[in-house]
Design a protein around this motif. Structure first.
Motif, short mmCIF file in Angstrom:
data_model
loop_
_atom_site.label_atom_id
_atom_site.label_comp_id
_atom_site.label_asym_id
_atom_site.label_seq_id
_atom_site.Cartn_x
_atom_site.Cartn_y
_atom_site.Cartn_z
N ILE A 17 0.87 -1.17 0.00
CA ILE A 17 0.00 0.00 0.00
C ILE A 17 0.91 1.22 0.00
O ILE A 17 1.78 1.34 0.86
N ILE A 18 0.71 2.08 -0.98
CA ILE A 18 1.56 3.26 -1.10
C ILE A 18 0.74 4.54 -0.94
O ILE A 18 -0.46 4.57 -1.19
N ASP A 19 1.42 5.59 -0.52
CA ASP A 19 0.85 6.93 -0.47
C ASP A 19 1.03 7.51 -1.87
O ASP A 19 2.17 7.62 -2.34
N VAL A 20 -0.06 7.86 -2.54
CA VAL A 20 0.07 8.32 -3.92
C VAL A 20 0.79 9.66 -4.02
O VAL A 20 1.32 10.00 -5.08
N PHE A 21 0.83 10.43 -2.93
CA PHE A 21 1.51 11.72 -2.96
C PHE A 21 3.02 11.58 -2.85
O PHE A 21 3.76 12.37 -3.43
N THR A 22 3.48 10.57 -2.11
CA THR A 22 4.91 10.39 -1.93
C THR A 22 5.48 9.23 -2.75
O THR A 22 6.68 9.17 -2.98
N GLY A 23 4.62 8.28 -3.12
CA GLY A 23 5.07 7.08 -3.84
C GLY A 23 5.72 6.05 -2.93
O GLY A 23 6.21 5.04 -3.40
N GLN A 24 5.72 6.31 -1.64
CA GLN A 24 6.38 5.43 -0.67
C GLN A 24 5.36 4.50 0.00
O GLN A 24 4.21 4.86 0.17
N PRO A 25 5.81 3.31 0.42
CA PRO A 25 4.92 2.42 1.18
C PRO A 25 4.48 3.09 2.49
O PRO A 25 5.24 3.86 3.08
N VAL A 26 3.28 2.78 2.89
CA VAL A 26 2.69 3.36 4.10
C VAL A 26 3.11 2.55 5.31
O VAL A 26 3.26 1.33 5.24
N GLU A 27 3.30 3.23 6.42
CA GLU A 27 3.60 2.58 7.70
C GLU A 27 2.39 2.75 8.62
O GLU A 27 1.89 3.85 8.81
#
Length: 63
Positions: A17-27
């Motif tokens: 699952i990624i944050d579409v604003f950062t492109g990074q996986p969510v914690e």
């Protein structure tokens, strides 16, 4: 309202699952949302997007 979170396939049958604003996986609770099976990933994604939409709606109503 656009969804903040999306799925990305890391490997066959392994999702993040990624944050579409950062492109990074969510914690979440000190756990990075990677290596998830498709069923769990979709369920968690839906919950996270619903919570985020509600949070943003509340923030828009505040003066």
């Amino acid at each position: 309202m656009a969804n903040r979170y999306a799925l990305r396939m890391d490997l066959p049958q392994s999702w993040a699952i990624i944050d579409v604003f950062t492109g990074q996986p969510v914690e979440v609770r000190q756990r990075v949302m990677v290596g998830m099976n498709p069923r769990d990933a979709h369920a968690m994604l839906d919950q996270m997007n619903v919570r985020d939409i509600k949070r943003r709606e509340r923030a828009e109503r505040k003066p």
